[in-house]
Design an enzyme around this catalytic site. Sequence first.
Site, PDB file in Angstrom:
ATOM      1  N   ASN A 223      76.811  18.277  22.926  1.00 27.62           N
ATOM      2  CA  ASN A 223      77.552  17.056  22.615  1.00 27.62           C
ATOM      3  C   ASN A 223      77.920  16.474  23.989  1.00 27.62           C
ATOM      4  OD1 ASN A 223      79.286  15.118  21.634  1.00 27.62           O
ATOM      5  ND2 ASN A 223      80.290  16.507  20.209  1.00 27.62           N
TER       6      ASN A 223
ATOM      7  N   CYS B 299      89.680  24.638  14.011  1.00 24.64           N
ATOM      8  CA  CYS B 299      89.332  24.967  15.389  1.00 24.64           C
ATOM      9  C   CYS B 299      90.613  24.791  16.208  1.00 24.64           C
ATOM     10  CB  CYS B 299      88.224  24.003  15.821  1.00 24.64           C
ATOM     11  SG  CYS B 299      87.673  24.238  17.495  1.00 24.64           S
TER      12      CYS B 299
ATOM     13  N   GLY C  74      90.395  25.565  25.954  1.00 27.12           N
ATOM     14  CA  GLY C  74      90.868  26.774  26.601  1.00 27.12           C
ATOM     15  C   GLY C  74      89.989  27.986  26.401  1.00 27.12           C
ATOM     16  N   GLU C  75      90.246  29.003  27.220  1.00 28.06           N
ATOM     17  CA  GLU C  75      89.552  30.285  27.119  1.00 28.06           C
ATOM     18  C   GLU C  75      90.531  31.274  26.496  1.00 28.06           C
ATOM     19  OE1 GLU C  75      86.687  31.860  27.289  1.00 28.06           O
ATOM     20  OE2 GLU C  75      87.794  33.727  27.041  1.00 28.06           O
TER      21      GLU C  75
ATOM     22  N   SER D 186      79.868  32.787  24.553  1.00 29.60           N
ATOM     23  CA  SER D 186      79.236  31.545  25.007  1.00 29.60           C
ATOM     24  C   SER D 186      78.278  31.875  26.135  1.00 29.60           C
ATOM     25  CB  SER D 186      80.303  30.558  25.476  1.00 29.60           C
ATOM     26  OG  SER D 186      81.134  30.228  24.388  1.00 29.60           O
TER      27      SER D 186
ATOM     28  N   CYS E  74      81.338  20.991  29.647  1.00 31.06           N
ATOM     29  CA  CYS E  74      82.432  20.996  28.672  1.00 31.06           C
ATOM     30  C   CYS E  74      83.543  20.062  29.136  1.00 31.06           C
ATOM     31  CB  CYS E  74      82.965  22.420  28.519  1.00 31.06           C
ATOM     32  SG  CYS E  74      84.479  22.534  27.550  1.00 31.06           S
TER      33      CYS E  74
ATOM     34  N   CYS F 197      83.289  25.182  33.095  1.00 28.56           N
ATOM     35  CA  CYS F 197      81.908  24.976  32.657  1.00 28.56           C
ATOM     36  C   CYS F 197      81.597  23.475  32.737  1.00 28.56           C
ATOM     37  CB  CYS F 197      81.717  25.492  31.228  1.00 28.56           C
ATOM     38  SG  CYS F 197      82.175  27.232  31.039  1.00 28.56           S
TER      39      CYS F 197
ATOM     40  N   HIS G 231      74.734  30.463  26.781  1.00 27.71           N
ATOM     41  CA  HIS G 231      74.166  29.206  27.291  1.00 27.71           C
ATOM     42  C   HIS G 231      73.003  29.373  28.269  1.00 27.71           C
ATOM     43  CE1 HIS G 231      77.386  27.377  25.131  1.00 27.71           C
ATOM     44  NE2 HIS G 231      78.330  27.712  25.978  1.00 27.71           N
TER      45      HIS G 231
ATOM     46  N   GLU H 111      94.425  19.465  21.225  1.00 24.47           N
ATOM     47  CA  GLU H 111      93.843  18.985  19.979  1.00 24.47           C
ATOM     48  C   GLU H 111      93.399  20.133  19.083  1.00 24.47           C
ATOM     49  OE1 GLU H 111      91.252  16.652  22.458  1.00 24.47           O
ATOM     50  OE2 GLU H 111      89.532  17.742  21.714  1.00 24.47           O
TER      51      GLU H 111
ATOM     52  N   CYS I  64      91.542  24.167  30.806  1.00 21.89           N
ATOM     53  CA  CYS I  64      90.823  25.442  30.885  1.00 21.89           C
ATOM     54  C   CYS I  64      90.480  25.702  32.336  1.00 21.89           C
ATOM     55  CB  CYS I  64      89.544  25.385  30.052  1.00 21.89           C
ATOM     56  SG  CYS I  64      88.645  26.952  29.966  1.00 21.89           S
TER      57      CYS I  64
ATOM     58  N   CYS J 236      85.002  19.681  22.389  1.00 20.48           N
ATOM     59  CA  CYS J 236      86.353  20.088  22.747  1.00 20.48           C
ATOM     60  C   CYS J 236      86.841  19.379  24.001  1.00 20.48           C
ATOM     61  CB  CYS J 236      86.437  21.597  22.881  1.00 20.48           C
ATOM     62  SG  CYS J 236      85.808  22.293  24.377  1.00 20.48           S
TER      63      CYS J 236
END
Length: 370
Positions: free
Chosen positions: A319, A121, A183-184, A240, A135, A132, A242, A108, A128, A362
């Site tokens: 989210n 984006c 993805g990373e 990232s 996610c 995480c 966190h 996407e 991925c 994502c």
Amino acid sequence: MTDRPVLQMAAPRRGKPPQHFADLNHDERAALMREHGLPSFRAKQLANHYYAHLTVDPDDMTDLPADAKGPLTEAVFPPLMKKVTQLEADGGATLKTLWALHDNVKVESVLMKYPERATLCVTSQAGCGMACPFCATGQMGLTRNLSAAEIIEQVRLAARAARDGDLGGDPVRLSNVVFMGMGEPLANYKAVIATVRALVAPAPEGFGLSTRHVTVSTVGLVPAIDKLAKEGIPVTLALSLHAPDDELRNELVPINTRWSVDEALDAARRYFDATGRRVSIEYALIREMNDHAHRADLLGKKLRARGDGWVHVNPIPLNPTPGSKWTASDPAVEEEFVRTLRAHGIPTTIRDTRGSDIDGACGQLAIKEA
Ligand code: SAH
């Protein structure tokens, strides 16, 4: 999270996409023209159609020989993705598209119009491997890397949609690209750096975006950050984080067991030294997980310890992904988090959450389709 997927650094070589014009460098394009019995300047014409006019349709290419252009465009621009669904939010100013790649893998991209810019984006990997737990994409595991052309096609199609008024109102020029889709990006380094080159190269060899308007977001793959710093293309780096402490970050961003908070922050600071570009620290605020004042304080201290003016923090309310036990922090807690960081002299701005009503986080749309 007991059944969390294990970290995957290398993608399985499944479903290799067809080679596309956008995968090739200058010399490879010239060689391809020779294979087709054409002079090398035809490559420049094709590049102009692709990057400047955003088209692969032979009917648009009046400067190419009539008998050659059909077979040529078919050979150099194989279709790489088909639109599966498109969702609108924010009164049409946010467009989220789900694509099926040639092997039916779904990815996407999200296009967002703001008063002063339009941002895409992009997805760099199908799934991925970083796992995480908050996610959506992290829950899928890694299917495969995208090719450079599969990422560049997301950009071309979005730039075209913006130009053609799909975001409502007047035509819009795509100005910003962030690698914050699935993805990373730094685990698919070669394709991502080839994409970055195509983004910032002036037309007709690329889309002509400003390096300042390209952001590569990473979990903190330290050797790849150092490599990116040496490319001579000062894109914005987003880390990232966190969590400011290893104990919690090991859980939220499992690659932390390989490169710790301090190692990732040191690499981010080196990136600033090499590029002069202020680094963004991403911090998803998760209620009673990582949103404590003492964590804001520790984060402020760790950033300040590495100097002044090199970094800013972008907290974003979590989210929540479907089925997750976690939720976003209370607004009052969020405010205190921001205040604490600012008290340490760290510029801090809450990131806006576009399209959360269309599974903007994502990977959420791709998961629903699967
Ligand atoms: N793998 C890269 C880029 C992908 S995601 C990275 O981790 O940086 C882009 C950003 O969205 C990252 O900061 C990621 O941690 C964050 N993110 C992922 N899921 C989220 C969620 N449910 N709510 C808020 N932010 C999320």
